[in-house]
Design a protein around this motif. Structure first.
Motif, PDB file in Angstrom:
ATOM      1  N   LEU A  26       5.179   5.231   6.786  1.00 14.27           N
ATOM      2  CA  LEU A  26       3.918   4.492   6.949  1.00 14.27           C
ATOM      3  C   LEU A  26       2.795   5.191   6.178  1.00 14.27           C
ATOM      4  CD1 LEU A  26       3.930   3.449  10.726  1.00 14.27           C
ATOM      5  CD2 LEU A  26       3.920   1.928   8.752  1.00 14.27           C
ATOM      6  N   GLY A  27       2.783   6.526   6.255  1.00 13.97           N
ATOM      7  CA  GLY A  27       1.769   7.296   5.541  1.00 13.97           C
ATOM      8  C   GLY A  27       1.888   7.089   4.039  1.00 13.97           C
ATOM      9  N   PHE A  28       3.132   7.167   3.544  1.00 16.61           N
ATOM     10  CA  PHE A  28       3.382   6.980   2.110  1.00 16.61           C
ATOM     11  C   PHE A  28       2.972   5.563   1.698  1.00 16.61           C
ATOM     12  CE2 PHE A  28       6.403   5.591  -1.219  1.00 16.61           C
ATOM     13  CZ  PHE A  28       6.037   6.478  -2.226  1.00 16.61           C
ATOM     14  N   GLY A  29       3.371   4.579   2.488  1.00 16.36           N
ATOM     15  CA  GLY A  29       3.051   3.174   2.192  1.00 16.36           C
ATOM     16  C   GLY A  29       1.553   2.949   2.187  1.00 16.36           C
ATOM     17  N   ALA A  30       0.838   3.586   3.132  1.00 21.81           N
ATOM     18  CA  ALA A  30      -0.614   3.395   3.224  1.00 21.81           C
ATOM     19  C   ALA A  30      -1.311   3.964   1.992  1.00 21.81           C
ATOM     20  CB  ALA A  30      -1.140   4.066   4.489  1.00 21.81           C
ATOM     21  N   VAL A  31      -0.864   5.145   1.557  1.00 23.13           N
ATOM     22  CA  VAL A  31      -1.482   5.766   0.373  1.00 23.13           C
ATOM     23  C   VAL A  31      -1.255   4.891  -0.849  1.00 23.13           C
ATOM     24  CG1 VAL A  31      -1.342   7.757  -1.185  1.00 23.13           C
ATOM     25  CG2 VAL A  31      -1.347   8.110   1.283  1.00 23.13           C
ATOM     26  N   LEU A  32      -0.009   4.392  -0.977  1.00 21.58           N
ATOM     27  CA  LEU A  32       0.337   3.552  -2.132  1.00 21.58           C
ATOM     28  C   LEU A  32      -0.489   2.264  -2.126  1.00 21.58           C
ATOM     29  CD1 LEU A  32       2.440   3.842  -4.427  1.00 21.58           C
ATOM     30  CD2 LEU A  32       3.853   2.243  -3.161  1.00 21.58           C
ATOM     31  N   TYR A  38     -18.609  -0.115  -1.862  1.00 17.05           N
ATOM     32  CA  TYR A  38     -17.527  -1.052  -1.543  1.00 17.05           C
ATOM     33  C   TYR A  38     -16.186  -0.568  -2.100  1.00 17.05           C
ATOM     34  CZ  TYR A  38     -21.011  -4.463  -0.059  1.00 17.05           C
ATOM     35  OH  TYR A  38     -22.018  -5.106   0.572  1.00 17.05           O
ATOM     36  N   LEU A  39     -16.308   0.196  -3.230  1.00 21.47           N
ATOM     37  CA  LEU A  39     -15.111   0.669  -3.923  1.00 21.47           C
ATOM     38  C   LEU A  39     -14.170   1.433  -2.981  1.00 21.47           C
ATOM     39  CD1 LEU A  39     -14.103   0.727  -6.865  1.00 21.47           C
ATOM     40  CD2 LEU A  39     -15.078   2.996  -7.061  1.00 21.47           C
ATOM     41  N   LEU A  40     -14.753   2.202  -2.078  1.00 22.98           N
ATOM     42  CA  LEU A  40     -13.919   2.954  -1.132  1.00 22.98           C
ATOM     43  C   LEU A  40     -13.729   2.198   0.179  1.00 22.98           C
ATOM     44  CD1 LEU A  40     -15.188   6.602  -1.606  1.00 22.98           C
ATOM     45  CD2 LEU A  40     -13.037   5.624  -2.373  1.00 22.98           C
ATOM     46  N   ILE A  41     -14.811   1.495   0.590  1.00 17.57           N
ATOM     47  CA  ILE A  41     -14.761   0.861   1.916  1.00 17.57           C
ATOM     48  C   ILE A  41     -13.736  -0.270   1.978  1.00 17.57           C
ATOM     49  CG2 ILE A  41     -16.097  -0.498   3.595  1.00 17.57           C
ATOM     50  CD1 ILE A  41     -18.534   1.204   2.692  1.00 17.57           C
ATOM     51  N   ILE A  42     -13.764  -1.164   0.992  1.00 16.61           N
ATOM     52  CA  ILE A  42     -12.890  -2.354   1.094  1.00 16.61           C
ATOM     53  C   ILE A  42     -11.402  -1.989   1.022  1.00 16.61           C
ATOM     54  CG2 ILE A  42     -12.270  -4.556  -0.022  1.00 16.61           C
ATOM     55  CD1 ILE A  42     -15.230  -5.110  -0.184  1.00 16.61           C
ATOM     56  N   PRO A  43     -10.944  -1.188   0.020  1.00 16.91           N
ATOM     57  CA  PRO A  43      -9.512  -0.814   0.048  1.00 16.91           C
ATOM     58  C   PRO A  43      -9.121  -0.074   1.334  1.00 16.91           C
ATOM     59  CG  PRO A  43     -10.473  -0.205  -2.054  1.00 16.91           C
ATOM     60  CD  PRO A  43     -11.600  -0.631  -1.183  1.00 16.91           C
ATOM     61  N   SER A  44     -10.051   0.789   1.802  1.00 17.50           N
ATOM     62  CA  SER A  44      -9.734   1.543   3.034  1.00 17.50           C
ATOM     63  C   SER A  44      -9.640   0.608   4.227  1.00 17.50           C
ATOM     64  CB  SER A  44     -10.809   2.593   3.321  1.00 17.50           C
ATOM     65  OG  SER A  44     -10.961   3.414   2.207  1.00 17.50           O
ATOM     66  N   LEU A  80      -2.352  -0.918   8.419  1.00 22.63           N
ATOM     67  CA  LEU A  80      -1.721   0.290   8.965  1.00 22.63           C
ATOM     68  C   LEU A  80      -1.773   0.344  10.497  1.00 22.63           C
ATOM     69  CD1 LEU A  80      -0.397   2.995   8.111  1.00 22.63           C
ATOM     70  CD2 LEU A  80      -2.654   4.024   8.239  1.00 22.63           C
ATOM     71  N   VAL A  81      -2.935   0.015  11.066  1.00 23.54           N
ATOM     72  CA  VAL A  81      -3.101   0.174  12.529  1.00 23.54           C
ATOM     73  C   VAL A  81      -2.085  -0.663  13.323  1.00 23.54           C
ATOM     74  CG1 VAL A  81      -4.704  -0.191  14.464  1.00 23.54           C
ATOM     75  CG2 VAL A  81      -5.467   1.009  12.407  1.00 23.54           C
ATOM     76  N   PRO A  82      -1.929  -1.978  13.024  1.00 31.09           N
ATOM     77  CA  PRO A  82      -0.899  -2.731  13.771  1.00 31.09           C
ATOM     78  C   PRO A  82       0.510  -2.194  13.549  1.00 31.09           C
ATOM     79  CG  PRO A  82      -2.291  -4.223  12.515  1.00 31.09           C
ATOM     80  CD  PRO A  82      -2.661  -2.854  12.099  1.00 31.09           C
ATOM     81  N   SER A  83       0.757  -1.707  12.303  1.00 33.90           N
ATOM     82  CA  SER A  83       2.095  -1.162  12.016  1.00 33.90           C
ATOM     83  C   SER A  83       2.355   0.082  12.868  1.00 33.90           C
ATOM     84  CB  SER A  83       2.244  -0.780  10.545  1.00 33.90           C
ATOM     85  OG  SER A  83       1.856  -1.828   9.736  1.00 33.90           O
ATOM     86  N   VAL A  84       1.346   0.963  12.948  1.00 32.86           N
ATOM     87  CA  VAL A  84       1.471   2.185  13.746  1.00 32.86           C
ATOM     88  C   VAL A  84       1.668   1.813  15.214  1.00 32.86           C
ATOM     89  CG1 VAL A  84       0.160   4.165  14.632  1.00 32.86           C
ATOM     90  CG2 VAL A  84       0.203   3.705  12.186  1.00 32.86           C
ATOM     91  N   TRP A  85       0.881   0.832  15.666  1.00 33.63           N
ATOM     92  CA  TRP A  85       0.933   0.417  17.076  1.00 33.63           C
ATOM     93  C   TRP A  85       2.322  -0.132  17.416  1.00 33.63           C
ATOM     94  CZ3 TRP A  85       1.442  -4.441  19.493  1.00 33.63           C
ATOM     95  CH2 TRP A  85       1.190  -4.420  20.862  1.00 33.63           C
ATOM     96  N   SER A  86       2.835  -1.014  16.530  1.00 29.00           N
ATOM     97  CA  SER A  86       4.145  -1.619  16.837  1.00 29.00           C
ATOM     98  C   SER A  86       5.258  -0.573  16.742  1.00 29.00           C
ATOM     99  CB  SER A  86       4.432  -2.817  15.930  1.00 29.00           C
ATOM    100  OG  SER A  86       4.490  -2.385  14.608  1.00 29.00           O
ATOM    101  N   THR A  87       5.142   0.382  15.804  1.00 30.26           N
ATOM    102  CA  THR A  87       6.149   1.447  15.676  1.00 30.26           C
ATOM    103  C   THR A  87       6.184   2.280  16.960  1.00 30.26           C
ATOM    104  OG1 THR A  87       5.759   1.570  13.322  1.00 30.26           O
ATOM    105  CG2 THR A  87       6.829   3.469  14.296  1.00 30.26           C
TER     106      THR A  87
END
Lengths: 413, 97
Positions: free
Chosen positions: A208-214, A237-243, A250-257
Motif C-alpha cells: 500500500l505504501g509503495f502504491g501510494a508513493v507511485l 495546489y501542486l502538492l495538495i491535490i495529488p496528496s 489510501l485511507v479506505p484501502s488501509v481501513w479495509s486491509t
C-alpha cells in the motif's frame, strides 16, 4: 564425515574453481574478477552449509521409532516439531531451524542433521544475498549451521536411546503423552497460521505504501509538472491535490486491509495462546483448575479450525505456485513502471506524434499487463478456493468419522 | 446414592471432561468438586455420574468425613485413553498441504 558430504564439498569446490578459471580466462585477472571469485566462493559455501548432512550418532530402534520418540521428547520441551517421512523439522529460534534425518543401520538408526531456516529466516537470507551479493548472507548461513550443530550436540544427542535398547513406543498407553502430542501439533498449526497472516498483513502495508508513493508521483507529474498540466499556476495546489487524491484512495484501502486482517490475526493468536498454555500445563504435569474445561475438549475444538489454519499458512507461503506469483509480481511491477513512464512521456512532451505514440504504446502495454495479472490472479484464486473447500470437506469428514467412532464406542460400553 | 433420570446418550465432550478431571486427580474426588470442574449443574452431573457408574467407569467411595468420593476405574481410564488416542490419530494422519 560421511562420504556423501565429502562428495558434495569436492564437487562444489570443483564447480567454484572452474567458474573462476573461466572468468579469469575470458576477462583477465583484475579487481572485478577477484570480486566475482569471492562472490562464487561465498555462494558455494552458503549453499554447502545448508546442503551437507553431518552424522550425529547412532540410536537404538528403527528410524520411525527413533523419530517418533524424539518428536515427543522435543514437544515436551515445547519445541515446534513437524514430522515428515524419514525426518523431523524443528524450529530452534524464530529464524533458525534444523532437520533431523534417521537412516536404518541394521537394528539401529543412524541420526543425521541438516541446518535449515524458518520462512522468516529464509527471507532474511535471501534479502542479505540479494542486497550484499552473498557477502553478508554467508555469515548468516554460518550462524544457522553453527546453531543447528550446537542444538544437535546439546539437545538431540542426550535424547537418543543408547545401549542397543529401543525405548518403549511413544504413546502406547500414556494419556499425557498423547495429549502433549495433540496439543503441540495444534499449537504449531495455529502459530504458523498466525505468523503467516501477520507476515501477509505487513506485506500488504508495504504494498500500500509503495502504491501510494507511485500514485502520488503519477498524479504530481500528470497534474502539475508536464506541459499539459492543469495546476502549474498554483504551487500550493501542486502538492495538495495529488496528496488529497492519494489519501482518498489510501485511507479506505488501509481501513479495509485492517478490517480483514485484524480479526483473523487476533483469532489465530488467541488459539495459539490457548493451546500453548494447555501444552505448558500438560508438560509440567500441573493438576490445578484452569479456565479450559478439558484438554480433550480444547483439542477437539481446535481441530475444527485446522482447515482455516492450513489455508492461512498456505496463503502466506510462496512455496506453492511460486512461479505464478513471481510472474504476477513481475508483471505488476512492469505495468506500474510502464504506466509511470507512459504518463511522464505524455506530460513532458508537446504534441509530437512520435512521442505520443510511444506514450500510448507504454500505456496500452501497462493495461495489457494489468489484465494479464488479473487473469492469472483470478485463476490462482479460483484454484485456491477449490483446494480450500476440498481440504475443509476432507478434514471435516475425518473429524466426523472420529466422532462417530467415539460415540459408537461409548454406546457399546 | 445416585438417583437421577437415565441418560440416553452422553455428550462426548461432557463425558470426556468428567473422565479427564478424574484422571488428573491422584486420589478420590469429592462429587461437588467434580461437578464444578465439569461445569455442569447438579441434575446433569448426577445423570452423568449414574451413567458412568452403570458402566463401571467410576466407583463411589465412602470416606471418614461422611462425603462420597468418585474414583476412576481401570475401565474408565481405558475409555479416556481410547478417546485421546483417536483424536491424536486424526492429526497423525498426513495433513493436507
Amino acid at each position: 564425515m560421511r562420504r556423501n558430504n565429502l562428495l558434495k564439498i569436492v564437487s562444489a569446490t570443483i564447480v567454484n574453481v572452474a567458474l573462476v578459471a573461466l572468468i579469469v580466462k575470458y576477462a583477465g585477472a583484475n579487481l572485478t574478477v577477484l570480486f566475482y571469485a569471492a562472490f562464487f566462493m561465498f555462494v558455494t559455501l552458503w549453499g554447502l552449509l545448508f546442503y551437507i548432512i553431518p552424522r550425529l550418532d547412532t540410536a537404538a530402534g528403527t528410524p520411525k521409532e527413533v523419530l517418533q520418540d524424539l518428536a515427543h521428547r522435543l514437544r515436551s520441551g515445547r519445541y515446534r516439531v513437524t514430522e515428515e517421512p524419514g525426518k523431523l523439522s524443528i524450529q530452534i529460534t524464530p529464524l533458525a531451524a534444523i532437520k533431523v534425518h534417521a537412516v536404518a543401520d541394521g537394528a539401529n538408526s543412524e541420526i543425521l542433521y541438516q541446518a535449515d531456516a524458518t520462512p522468516g529466516g529464509w527471507t532474511v537470507l535471501v534479502l542479505l544475498f540479494l542486497f550484499t551479493r552473498g557477502f553478508a548472507g554467508f555469515p548468516m548461513a554460518l550462524y544457522h549451521f553453527l546453531k543447528a550443530r550446537r542444538f544437535a550436540e546439546d539437545q538431540l544427542r542426550p535424547q537418543l536411546p543408547k545401549g542397543g535398547v529401543p525405548r518403549a513406543k511413544v504413546g502406547a498407553g500414556d494419556i499425557r503423552e498423547r495429549l502433549i502430542d495433540s496439543l503441540s501439533e495444534g499449537h504449531r498449526l495455529a502459530a504458523e497460521a498466525y505468523e503467516a497472516t501477520q507476515s501477509r498483513y505487513e506485506d500488504r502495508w508495504l504494498l500500500l505504501g509503495f502504491g501510494a508513493v507511485l500514485l502520488w508521483l503519477i498524479l504530481l507529474v500528470t497534474l502539475g509538472v508536464g506541459p499539459h498540466s492543469t495546476l502549474t499556476g498554483n504551487p500550493a495546489y501542486l502538492l495538495i491535490i495529488p496528496s488529497a487524491i492519494t489519501l482518498a484512495i489510501l485511507v479506505p484501502s488501509v481501513w479495509s486491509t485492517r478490517k480483514w486482517f485484524k480479526p483473523r490475526i487476533d483469532d489465530y493468536r488467541e488459539w495459539a495462546d490457548r493451546l500453548r498454555k494447555a501444552l505448558e500445563k500438560e508438560t509440567v504435569h500441573e493438576t490445578t483448575e484452569s479456565p479450559e474445561s478439558s484438554a480433550f475438549e480444547l483439542i477437539a475444538q481446535a481441530y475444527r479450525q485446522v482447515p482455516t489454519w492450513l489455508e492461512a499458512r498456505r496463503k502466506g507461503s510462496f512455496s506453492r505456485e511460486s512461479g505464478a506469483w513471481m510472474l504476477i509480481f513481475t508483471c505488476a511491477i512492469a505495468a506500474a513502471w510502464m504506466a509511470f513512464f507512459g504518463i511522464v512521456l505524455y506530460s513532458f512532451t508537446t504534441w509530437s506524434l512520435g512521442l505520443l505514440i510511444w506514450s500510448l504504446v507504454l500505456l496500452i502495454g501497462a493495461a495489457a499487463l494489468i489484465s494479464l495479472c488479473y487473469l492469472l490472479y483470478s485463476r490462482l484464486r479460483r484454484r485456491a478456493n477449490e483446494e480450500g473447500s476440498r481440504t475443509l470437506k476432507d478434514w471435516n469428514y475425518r473429524l466426523d468419522v472420529m466422532h462417530q467412532k467415539m460415540v459408537k464406542y461409548l454406546e457399546e460400553l | 446414592m445416585v438417583d437421577a433420570l437415565p441418560l440416553e446418550r452422553p455428550d462426548l465432550y461432557v463425558l470426556a471432561r468428567h473422565l479427564e478431571r478424574l484422571w488428573r486427580e491422584d486420589e478420590p474426588m469429592l462429587k461437588t468438586r467434580l461437578q464444578v470442574a465439569a461445569n455442569v449443574n447438579y441434575d446433569v452431573f448426577n445423570r452423568y455420574l449414574s451413567w458412568m457408574l452403570n458402566r463401571n467407569l467410576v466407583v463411589l467411595e465412602n470416606s471418614d468425613d461422611g462425603h462420597e468420593r468418585v474414583v476412576l476405574t481401570a475401565k474408565g481410564r481405558e475409555a479416556y485413553l481410547k478417546l485421546v488416542q483417536w483424536i491424536n490419530e486424526v492429526i497423525k494422519e498426513e495433513l493436507p498441504k
